[in-house]
Design a protein around this motif. Structure first.
Motif, PDB file in Angstrom:
ATOM      1  N   ARG A  17       2.055  16.202  -2.029  1.00 27.17           N
ATOM      2  CA  ARG A  17       1.850  15.431  -0.803  1.00 27.17           C
ATOM      3  C   ARG A  17       2.348  16.195   0.413  1.00 27.17           C
ATOM      4  O   ARG A  17       1.767  16.115   1.491  1.00 27.17           O
ATOM      5  CB  ARG A  17       2.557  14.080  -0.921  1.00 27.17           C
ATOM      6  CG  ARG A  17       1.894  13.151  -1.916  1.00 27.17           C
ATOM      7  CD  ARG A  17       2.464  11.762  -1.881  1.00 27.17           C
ATOM      8  NE  ARG A  17       3.810  11.682  -2.410  1.00 27.17           N
ATOM      9  CZ  ARG A  17       4.896  11.492  -1.664  1.00 27.17           C
ATOM     10  NH1 ARG A  17       4.799  11.383  -0.354  1.00 27.17           N
ATOM     11  NH2 ARG A  17       6.092  11.421  -2.218  1.00 27.17           N
ATOM     12  N   ARG A  18       3.416  16.943   0.274  1.00 24.68           N
ATOM     13  CA  ARG A  18       3.910  17.760   1.385  1.00 24.68           C
ATOM     14  C   ARG A  18       2.901  18.840   1.757  1.00 24.68           C
ATOM     15  O   ARG A  18       2.642  19.068   2.944  1.00 24.68           O
ATOM     16  CB  ARG A  18       5.243  18.403   1.003  1.00 24.68           C
ATOM     17  CG  ARG A  18       6.400  17.432   0.872  1.00 24.68           C
ATOM     18  CD  ARG A  18       7.666  18.152   0.469  1.00 24.68           C
ATOM     19  NE  ARG A  18       8.043  19.154   1.463  1.00 24.68           N
ATOM     20  CZ  ARG A  18       9.037  20.017   1.295  1.00 24.68           C
ATOM     21  NH1 ARG A  18       9.740  20.008   0.172  1.00 24.68           N
ATOM     22  NH2 ARG A  18       9.334  20.890   2.233  1.00 24.68           N
ATOM     23  N   ARG A  19       2.314  19.496   0.760  1.00 25.29           N
ATOM     24  CA  ARG A  19       1.326  20.536   1.053  1.00 25.29           C
ATOM     25  C   ARG A  19       0.093  19.941   1.729  1.00 25.29           C
ATOM     26  O   ARG A  19      -0.452  20.519   2.678  1.00 25.29           O
ATOM     27  CB  ARG A  19       0.935  21.262  -0.235  1.00 25.29           C
ATOM     28  CG  ARG A  19       2.004  22.221  -0.741  1.00 25.29           C
ATOM     29  CD  ARG A  19       1.429  23.171  -1.770  1.00 25.29           C
ATOM     30  NE  ARG A  19       1.024  22.470  -2.974  1.00 25.29           N
ATOM     31  CZ  ARG A  19       1.806  22.278  -4.026  1.00 25.29           C
ATOM     32  NH1 ARG A  19       3.060  22.710  -4.004  1.00 25.29           N
ATOM     33  NH2 ARG A  19       1.362  21.655  -5.096  1.00 25.29           N
ATOM     34  N   ARG A  20      -0.357  18.789   1.237  1.00 20.39           N
ATOM     35  CA  ARG A  20      -1.533  18.173   1.850  1.00 20.39           C
ATOM     36  C   ARG A  20      -1.256  17.737   3.284  1.00 20.39           C
ATOM     37  O   ARG A  20      -2.134  17.817   4.147  1.00 20.39           O
ATOM     38  CB  ARG A  20      -1.986  16.973   1.015  1.00 20.39           C
ATOM     39  CG  ARG A  20      -2.693  17.360  -0.264  1.00 20.39           C
ATOM     40  CD  ARG A  20      -3.654  16.288  -0.692  1.00 20.39           C
ATOM     41  NE  ARG A  20      -4.433  16.681  -1.845  1.00 20.39           N
ATOM     42  CZ  ARG A  20      -5.455  15.984  -2.326  1.00 20.39           C
ATOM     43  NH1 ARG A  20      -5.809  14.845  -1.746  1.00 20.39           N
ATOM     44  NH2 ARG A  20      -6.136  16.402  -3.365  1.00 20.39           N
ATOM     45  N   THR A  21      -0.056  17.264   3.536  1.00 25.07           N
ATOM     46  CA  THR A  21       0.290  16.855   4.898  1.00 25.07           C
ATOM     47  C   THR A  21       0.280  18.053   5.842  1.00 25.07           C
ATOM     48  O   THR A  21      -0.278  17.995   6.945  1.00 25.07           O
ATOM     49  CB  THR A  21       1.664  16.184   4.912  1.00 25.07           C
ATOM     50  OG1 THR A  21       1.645  15.057   4.024  1.00 25.07           O
ATOM     51  CG2 THR A  21       2.017  15.707   6.308  1.00 25.07           C
ATOM     52  N   ARG A  22       0.900  19.142   5.424  1.00 27.26           N
ATOM     53  CA  ARG A  22       0.903  20.336   6.267  1.00 27.26           C
ATOM     54  C   ARG A  22      -0.508  20.861   6.493  1.00 27.26           C
ATOM     55  O   ARG A  22      -0.870  21.262   7.609  1.00 27.26           O
ATOM     56  CB  ARG A  22       1.764  21.419   5.620  1.00 27.26           C
ATOM     57  CG  ARG A  22       3.255  21.138   5.674  1.00 27.26           C
ATOM     58  CD  ARG A  22       4.034  22.272   5.051  1.00 27.26           C
ATOM     59  NE  ARG A  22       5.472  22.056   5.139  1.00 27.26           N
ATOM     60  CZ  ARG A  22       6.378  22.874   4.640  1.00 27.26           C
ATOM     61  NH1 ARG A  22       5.988  23.979   4.008  1.00 27.26           N
ATOM     62  NH2 ARG A  22       7.680  22.622   4.769  1.00 27.26           N
ATOM     63  N   LEU A  23      -1.319  20.871   5.440  1.00 24.92           N
ATOM     64  CA  LEU A  23      -2.689  21.343   5.587  1.00 24.92           C
ATOM     65  C   LEU A  23      -3.472  20.462   6.557  1.00 24.92           C
ATOM     66  O   LEU A  23      -4.225  20.967   7.403  1.00 24.92           O
ATOM     67  CB  LEU A  23      -3.381  21.354   4.221  1.00 24.92           C
ATOM     68  CG  LEU A  23      -2.982  22.469   3.254  1.00 24.92           C
ATOM     69  CD1 LEU A  23      -3.602  22.229   1.890  1.00 24.92           C
ATOM     70  CD2 LEU A  23      -3.428  23.822   3.801  1.00 24.92           C
TER      71      LEU A  23
ATOM     72  N   ILE B  90       7.269  12.291   7.501  1.00 24.15           N
ATOM     73  CA  ILE B  90       6.378  11.566   6.600  1.00 24.15           C
ATOM     74  C   ILE B  90       5.400  12.554   5.985  1.00 24.15           C
ATOM     75  O   ILE B  90       5.178  13.639   6.510  1.00 24.15           O
ATOM     76  CB  ILE B  90       5.593  10.445   7.336  1.00 24.15           C
ATOM     77  CG1 ILE B  90       4.833  11.031   8.537  1.00 24.15           C
ATOM     78  CG2 ILE B  90       6.514   9.320   7.758  1.00 24.15           C
ATOM     79  CD1 ILE B  90       3.921  10.028   9.218  1.00 24.15           C
ATOM     80  N   SER B  91       4.816  12.154   4.870  1.00 27.06           N
ATOM     81  CA  SER B  91       3.788  12.932   4.189  1.00 27.06           C
ATOM     82  C   SER B  91       2.665  11.989   3.772  1.00 27.06           C
ATOM     83  O   SER B  91       2.828  10.764   3.769  1.00 27.06           O
ATOM     84  CB  SER B  91       4.360  13.655   2.958  1.00 27.06           C
ATOM     85  OG  SER B  91       5.404  14.530   3.325  1.00 27.06           O
TER      86      SER B  91
ATOM     87  N   ILE C 182       1.156   5.916   3.839  1.00 28.76           N
ATOM     88  CA  ILE C 182       0.566   6.800   4.836  1.00 28.76           C
ATOM     89  C   ILE C 182      -0.791   7.264   4.313  1.00 28.76           C
ATOM     90  O   ILE C 182      -0.878   7.983   3.320  1.00 28.76           O
ATOM     91  CB  ILE C 182       1.475   8.009   5.118  1.00 28.76           C
ATOM     92  CG1 ILE C 182       2.853   7.546   5.591  1.00 28.76           C
ATOM     93  CG2 ILE C 182       0.834   8.927   6.147  1.00 28.76           C
ATOM     94  CD1 ILE C 182       2.846   6.787   6.887  1.00 28.76           C
ATOM     95  N   GLU C 183      -1.847   6.829   4.971  1.00 28.81           N
ATOM     96  CA  GLU C 183      -3.197   7.168   4.522  1.00 28.81           C
ATOM     97  C   GLU C 183      -3.746   8.409   5.204  1.00 28.81           C
ATOM     98  O   GLU C 183      -4.422   9.222   4.574  1.00 28.81           O
ATOM     99  CB  GLU C 183      -4.134   5.982   4.785  1.00 28.81           C
ATOM    100  CG  GLU C 183      -5.525   6.162   4.218  1.00 28.81           C
ATOM    101  CD  GLU C 183      -6.382   4.931   4.409  1.00 28.81           C
ATOM    102  OE1 GLU C 183      -6.947   4.421   3.418  1.00 28.81           O
ATOM    103  OE2 GLU C 183      -6.481   4.454   5.565  1.00 28.81           O
TER     104      GLU C 183
ATOM    105  N   LYS D 282      10.804   9.750   0.636  1.00 30.16           N
ATOM    106  CA  LYS D 282      11.071  10.950   1.422  1.00 30.16           C
ATOM    107  C   LYS D 282      11.420  12.144   0.542  1.00 30.16           C
ATOM    108  O   LYS D 282      10.930  13.248   0.749  1.00 30.16           O
ATOM    109  CB  LYS D 282      12.233  10.652   2.386  1.00 30.16           C
ATOM    110  CG  LYS D 282      12.766  11.859   3.139  1.00 30.16           C
ATOM    111  CD  LYS D 282      11.716  12.473   4.027  1.00 30.16           C
ATOM    112  CE  LYS D 282      12.279  13.649   4.797  1.00 30.16           C
ATOM    113  NZ  LYS D 282      11.254  14.377   5.554  1.00 30.16           N
ATOM    114  N   SER D 283      12.278  11.939  -0.451  1.00 25.47           N
ATOM    115  CA  SER D 283      12.728  13.040  -1.295  1.00 25.47           C
ATOM    116  C   SER D 283      12.015  13.084  -2.647  1.00 25.47           C
ATOM    117  O   SER D 283      11.866  14.143  -3.236  1.00 25.47           O
ATOM    118  CB  SER D 283      14.239  12.953  -1.527  1.00 25.47           C
ATOM    119  OG  SER D 283      14.576  11.704  -2.122  1.00 25.47           O
TER     120      SER D 283
END
Length: 382
Positions: free
Chosen positions: A132-138, A205-206, A220-221, A255-256
């Motif tokens: 989810r973190r990678r998708r958020t950054r992307l 957020i992610s 978060i959508e 979050k973690s």
């Protein structure tokens, strides 16, 4: 090629002949370029399908349309070298067409890269925090990069217009006023752009995070540069400004990690026997399909004359699963208590009329007896 076309249209006026020659040469160049493009991409499609990776399939699919028009432009350039009329026309429109095609190809490469990286970040697994973190950054960085590419493309297209270049030179002459006007007008856009960078770097957020915002529980959508879409449990969508997550307080349950602890509160009669309830809770939670086997405990967390507060602690792999687990455990335990220990349910106690006065009189008699001291023992000799 131009001589052959001129022979076919012999007898036509010179201006019409030049137009016809330019149109026919452009059509032939475009047709030859499209045929070459079709053959090349047919070969590339077969090669990409033969490989195991999906990245090349995405890249070939994304580049098919913009490169088709780029090939057409190349065909017209080659035809313009042999046709003076077409060359003059191409000199006028190339300032528009070339930046547009380059920007289109750059966007296609960017989107294919983002799509390929998103496929590697699988969020369907249980512990999907890193994905989810990678998708958020992307998602955030791709939108910022798309904005920059479109901005540069439009700027290059506008600079090809002589009138726009003169306007730009005039504005540069009054740089102070121009900077003030542009700064005031672009403040919301710049603020949103900076907020997007902050969101990508700090990661408050992610994608697919479980958050509680203004008392609303949701996930978060989507994360945009200016707003965030939160899908609430009843499928409503909250559209929240991006700056809200950077400036205000909110609860982020994941979050973690996606694993969560939860609890179920049950209020029972103060005289309830807890041991059977603890045994039943242990039995049902250890065999439940939604429990992730991390935490389970029953504790009496508070007590008063009216009720006893019992907390059932439990855990699950993510927020949605935890919510379902809490509901099912609460329903089962209340049903079990109602059938096996009905006396444990909280009830309102009320004394009958006159009982309070009788209790007060009994307490008064007891206090007076204590003050008088113990009664003397009878003499054994008597």
């Amino acid at each position: 090629m131009t001589r052959l076309i001129e022979r076919q249209i012999h007898g036509v006026p010179d201006w019409a002949a030049q137009v016809l020659v330019a149109l026919i040469a452009a059509a032939l160049g475009a047709l030859l370029a499209m045929v070459l493009h079709a053959v090349l991409f047919r070969i590339l499609t077969r090669i990409s399908k033969a490989s195991r990776s999906e990245t090349d399939d995405i890249l070939v699919h994304r580049l098919a349309r913009p490169t088709r028009w780029a090939f057409v432009a190349m065909g017209m350039v080659l035809a313009a070298r042999q046709t003076p009329a077409l060359s003059d026309f191409w000199d006028h429109v190339s300032g528009f067409v070339m930046p547009l095609l380059i920007g289109w190809i750059a966007l296609a490469i960017l989107h294919s890269f983002v799509e390929a990286m998103s496929l590697r970040a699988d969020i369907t697994v249980e512990d999907n925090r890193n994905a989810r973190r990678r998708r958020t950054r992307l998602a955030i960085l791709s939108r910022i990069a798309s904005f920059l590419i479109i901005f540069l493309t439009v700027s290059l297209m506008l600079f090809s217009i002589p009138g726009v270049m003169k306007i730009g030179a005039t504005l540069m002459a009054s740089a102070g006023l121009a900077a003030l006007a542009v700064g005031a007008a672009a403040q919301p856009a710049l603020k949103a752009l900076i907020a997007g960078f902050q969101m990508a770097l700090t990661e408050p957020i992610s994608i697919d995070d479980v958050v509680v915002l203004d008392g609303e529980w949701g996930r978060i959508e989507d994360i945009r540069t200016t707003y965030v879409v939160v899908r609430v449990w009843d499928d409503r969508r909250l559209v929240v400004p991006t700056t809200r997550f950077l400036e205000d307080t909110f609860a982020n349950w994941t979050k973690s990690t996606s694993q969560l602890l939860g609890f179920v509160m049950i209020y029972l009669d103060p005289a309830t026997d807890i041991a059977p309830i603890r045994e039943e809770y242990t039995r049902v939670i250890t065999g439940h399909r939604l429990w992730d086997k991390r935490a389970q405990i029953l504790q009496v967390t508070d007590h008063s004359a009216q009720a006893m507060e019992v907390r059932l602690l439990l855990s699950a792999k993510d927020g949605g699963t935890l919510f379902d687990l809490r509901c099912e455990i609460r329903e089962h335990m209340l049903d079990w208590i109602a059938r096996n220990q009905p006396q444990a349910l909280v009830r309102q106690r009320q004394l009958p009329v006159g009982a309070l006065e009788l209790a007060a009189a009994s307490e008064t008699v007891r206090v007076l007896g204590d003050l008088a001291g113990p009664s003397p023992k009878p003499d054994a000799a008597s």
